[in-house]
Scaffold this motif. Structure first.
Motif, PDB file in Angstrom:
ATOM      1  N   ALA A  18      47.154  29.370  60.678  1.00 18.32           N
ATOM      2  CA  ALA A  18      47.150  29.128  59.238  1.00 18.32           C
ATOM      3  C   ALA A  18      45.754  28.779  58.728  1.00 18.32           C
ATOM      4  CB  ALA A  18      48.099  27.976  58.906  1.00 18.32           C
ATOM      5  N   VAL A  19      45.591  28.943  57.427  1.00 17.82           N
ATOM      6  CA  VAL A  19      44.482  28.372  56.681  1.00 17.82           C
ATOM      7  C   VAL A  19      45.099  27.198  55.932  1.00 17.82           C
ATOM      8  CG1 VAL A  19      42.852  28.737  54.790  1.00 17.82           C
ATOM      9  CG2 VAL A  19      43.277  30.560  56.441  1.00 17.82           C
ATOM     10  N   TYR A  20      44.408  26.058  55.919  1.00 23.61           N
ATOM     11  CA  TYR A  20      44.983  24.888  55.270  1.00 23.61           C
ATOM     12  C   TYR A  20      43.962  24.229  54.355  1.00 23.61           C
ATOM     13  CZ  TYR A  20      42.503  22.602  59.087  1.00 23.61           C
ATOM     14  OH  TYR A  20      41.533  22.191  59.961  1.00 23.61           O
ATOM     15  N   LEU A  21      44.480  23.637  53.302  1.00 18.67           N
ATOM     16  CA  LEU A  21      43.667  22.966  52.293  1.00 18.67           C
ATOM     17  C   LEU A  21      44.154  21.527  52.205  1.00 18.67           C
ATOM     18  CD1 LEU A  21      44.458  26.044  51.363  1.00 18.67           C
ATOM     19  CD2 LEU A  21      42.965  25.481  49.481  1.00 18.67           C
ATOM     20  N   TYR A  31      38.984  19.385  51.712  1.00 26.67           N
ATOM     21  CA  TYR A  31      38.640  20.069  52.966  1.00 26.67           C
ATOM     22  C   TYR A  31      39.462  21.349  53.097  1.00 26.67           C
ATOM     23  CZ  TYR A  31      37.746  20.827  57.951  1.00 26.67           C
ATOM     24  OH  TYR A  31      37.350  21.361  59.151  1.00 26.67           O
ATOM     25  N   ILE A  32      38.843  22.377  53.674  1.00 27.23           N
ATOM     26  CA  ILE A  32      39.519  23.636  53.974  1.00 27.23           C
ATOM     27  C   ILE A  32      39.230  23.974  55.428  1.00 27.23           C
ATOM     28  CG2 ILE A  32      39.626  26.113  53.488  1.00 27.23           C
ATOM     29  CD1 ILE A  32      38.663  25.367  50.609  1.00 27.23           C
ATOM     30  N   GLY A  33      40.258  24.377  56.153  1.00 25.39           N
ATOM     31  CA  GLY A  33      40.083  24.759  57.545  1.00 25.39           C
ATOM     32  C   GLY A  33      41.018  25.889  57.930  1.00 25.39           C
ATOM     33  N   ARG A  75      39.376  34.310  55.020  1.00 24.10           N
ATOM     34  CA  ARG A  75      40.022  33.559  53.929  1.00 24.10           C
ATOM     35  C   ARG A  75      39.443  32.153  53.830  1.00 24.10           C
ATOM     36  NH1 ARG A  75      41.783  33.234  48.974  1.00 24.10           N
ATOM     37  NH2 ARG A  75      43.718  32.064  48.735  1.00 24.10           N
ATOM     38  N   GLU A  76      39.210  31.519  54.972  1.00 24.25           N
ATOM     39  CA  GLU A  76      38.608  30.180  54.972  1.00 24.25           C
ATOM     40  C   GLU A  76      37.230  30.228  54.306  1.00 24.25           C
ATOM     41  OE1 GLU A  76      37.502  26.730  58.222  1.00 24.25           O
ATOM     42  OE2 GLU A  76      37.074  28.831  58.715  1.00 24.25           O
ATOM     43  N   ARG A  77      36.392  31.178  54.701  1.00 24.54           N
ATOM     44  CA  ARG A  77      35.049  31.314  54.106  1.00 24.54           C
ATOM     45  C   ARG A  77      35.131  31.565  52.602  1.00 24.54           C
ATOM     46  NH1 ARG A  77      34.239  34.197  58.778  1.00 24.54           N
ATOM     47  NH2 ARG A  77      34.468  36.185  57.705  1.00 24.54           N
ATOM     48  N   GLN A  78      36.060  32.429  52.208  1.00 25.24           N
ATOM     49  CA  GLN A  78      36.237  32.734  50.786  1.00 25.24           C
ATOM     50  C   GLN A  78      36.588  31.472  49.997  1.00 25.24           C
ATOM     51  OE1 GLN A  78      39.828  34.805  49.867  1.00 25.24           O
ATOM     52  NE2 GLN A  78      39.133  35.443  47.840  1.00 25.24           N
ATOM     53  N   LEU A  79      37.535  30.697  50.492  1.00 27.37           N
ATOM     54  CA  LEU A  79      37.969  29.486  49.790  1.00 27.37           C
ATOM     55  C   LEU A  79      36.871  28.428  49.760  1.00 27.37           C
ATOM     56  CD1 LEU A  79      41.616  29.272  51.141  1.00 27.37           C
ATOM     57  CD2 LEU A  79      40.934  29.743  48.760  1.00 27.37           C
ATOM     58  N   ILE A  80      36.152  28.259  50.867  1.00 22.74           N
ATOM     59  CA  ILE A  80      35.064  27.277  50.905  1.00 22.74           C
ATOM     60  C   ILE A  80      33.977  27.665  49.907  1.00 22.74           C
ATOM     61  CG2 ILE A  80      33.176  26.356  52.313  1.00 22.74           C
ATOM     62  CD1 ILE A  80      35.175  26.446  54.708  1.00 22.74           C
TER      63      ILE A  80
END
Length: 90
Positions: A18-21, A31-33, A75-80
């Motif tokens: 998963a990607v989590y926020l 935080y996003i990971g 997706r993590e990079r995009q959200l960060i």
């Protein structure tokens, strides 16, 4: 960002990629990971109270289940990049 489905930071999480926020009490994104095992990673975050995010009192978690590792990382990079949460900064 629309309001996501939120889960308590202290709650139980399944062992899934998963990607989590992570949000604080005031619903600020802190935080996003991404991980291949969400349950394990949340346990690690809760156990590492020296992590910067604990200064912000992590309270809620939003989850995007993404099986493919390359897609999760992208997706993590995009959200960060989009949200620049304070605990993802160097």
């Amino acid at each position: 960002m629309s309001t996501p489905n939120l889960y308590p930071f202290s709650g139980f999480f399944i062992d899934s990629p998963a990607v989590y926020l992570i949000y604080d009490r005031q619903m600020n994104l802190i935080y996003i990971g991404q991980t291949n095992d969400l349950g394990r990673r949340m346990n690690e975050h809760r156990g590492d109270t020296s992590h910067l995010m604990h200064r912000h009192v992590p309270t809620y978690v939003a989850i995007e289940f993404i099986m493919d590792e390359a897609s999760r990382c992208a997706r993590e990079r995009q959200l960060i990049t989009q949200y620049a949460p304070p605990c993802n900064r160097c």
